[in-house]
Scaffold this motif. Sequence first.
Motif, PDB file in Angstrom:
ATOM      1  N   PHE A  61       0.868  -1.173   0.000  1.00 34.11           N
ATOM      2  CA  PHE A  61       0.000   0.000   0.000  1.00 34.11           C
ATOM      3  C   PHE A  61       0.899   1.215   0.000  1.00 34.11           C
ATOM      4  CE2 PHE A  61      -1.978   3.543   2.139  1.00 34.11           C
ATOM      5  CZ  PHE A  61      -3.188   3.658   1.468  1.00 34.11           C
ATOM      6  N   ARG A  77       4.931   3.531   2.887  1.00 33.95           N
ATOM      7  CA  ARG A  77       4.729   2.228   2.275  1.00 33.95           C
ATOM      8  C   ARG A  77       4.405   1.234   3.369  1.00 33.95           C
ATOM      9  NH1 ARG A  77       7.613   1.673  -2.092  1.00 33.95           N
ATOM     10  NH2 ARG A  77       5.905   2.970  -2.799  1.00 33.95           N
ATOM     11  N   GLN A 129      -5.940  -3.071  -1.295  1.00 33.88           N
ATOM     12  CA  GLN A 129      -5.428  -1.705  -1.227  1.00 33.88           C
ATOM     13  C   GLN A 129      -6.546  -0.708  -0.927  1.00 33.88           C
ATOM     14  OE1 GLN A 129      -3.575  -1.384  -5.043  1.00 33.88           O
ATOM     15  NE2 GLN A 129      -1.548  -1.908  -4.273  1.00 33.88           N
ATOM     16  N   LEU A 152      -7.751  -1.185   2.688  1.00 39.46           N
ATOM     17  CA  LEU A 152      -6.731  -0.732   3.638  1.00 39.46           C
ATOM     18  C   LEU A 152      -6.711   0.799   3.679  1.00 39.46           C
ATOM     19  CD1 LEU A 152      -4.441  -1.097   5.601  1.00 39.46           C
ATOM     20  CD2 LEU A 152      -2.909  -1.592   3.689  1.00 39.46           C
ATOM     21  N   GLY A 153      -6.791   1.426   2.514  1.00 35.38           N
ATOM     22  CA  GLY A 153      -6.853   2.881   2.468  1.00 35.38           C
ATOM     23  C   GLY A 153      -8.056   3.422   3.210  1.00 35.38           C
ATOM     24  N   CYS A 189      -3.825   7.950  -2.154  1.00 36.47           N
ATOM     25  CA  CYS A 189      -3.778   6.498  -2.353  1.00 36.47           C
ATOM     26  C   CYS A 189      -3.327   6.188  -3.780  1.00 36.47           C
ATOM     27  CB  CYS A 189      -5.135   5.864  -2.076  1.00 36.47           C
ATOM     28  SG  CYS A 189      -5.650   5.974  -0.349  1.00 36.47           S
ATOM     29  N   ASN A 235      -3.032   3.956  -6.738  1.00 33.64           N
ATOM     30  CA  ASN A 235      -3.708   2.748  -7.229  1.00 33.64           C
ATOM     31  C   ASN A 235      -2.932   2.052  -8.337  1.00 33.64           C
ATOM     32  OD1 ASN A 235      -4.035   4.488  -9.344  1.00 33.64           O
ATOM     33  ND2 ASN A 235      -6.280   4.527  -9.299  1.00 33.64           N
TER      34      ASN A 235
END
Length: 235
Positions: free
Chosen positions: A130, A168, A184, A187-188, A205, A207
């Motif tokens: 992430f 990270r 991802q 989690l964001g 974020c 992507n």
Amino acid sequence: MSQNYRFVCQDNQFSAPCVPCTLPLFSTTVRSAVVDWKITTRQDIERAVDEGLPLDRFIRDSDFQKFRLKRLSMPRAGETFANLSLEQQLLQWANDLKMWLPCFIFGVRQFEGTRRRQSEIKELSRLFMFDGDKLPIDPREVYERTLRPGFPWKVRLSHRTSSGHGIRLVSEALPEIGNIADNQIELGRELGLLGMKGTTGKPVCDNSCVDASRISYAPRLRDIYFIDEEYLFNI
């Protein structure tokens, strides 16, 4: 448990082979004086340009002069480079320093050969990355959110990125959530970053880390917030 590895790495993303990333190799990389110099120099240049500070020491740097001569000698691209301001040329050098950092491929444990190709992935690591970039808050604050009781993901590595303004997180993917992209996104969301705008006005974020062979530039040792060496290097 015997020394082993869970992911692979490259000395550079352009020509170096992918090799097992053991703990000694990882430790040597993050402690490297060259890695430290590249990241520090990149950050110093970007800060100096942003804040209008003197640039003389960077302009006189022999490595910048070599970079500049190489760019100027390139067909067609050299003319474009020559028309840039010194500030823009220095920023290109700063980006080049980043691009040639050693890198880790956390999502892959083994490729069919030594080349980093998505089509040649032989074994996945079950890890995903992430990336939060150009954060309007201290990256450490984001890491500390992962320490909340009941946080769903097992974070195995967390560090500030080479820009100095990003984070990270390397975590175990949760199969019940879905693929890398799904993990991802969620989690964001859990971190409170989904939809947040960074200092450049773009979403924080990133992507673009949706394929397992995506690289992660090596951090300096002092930029690592947390690392689970037992999990990452003994399996």
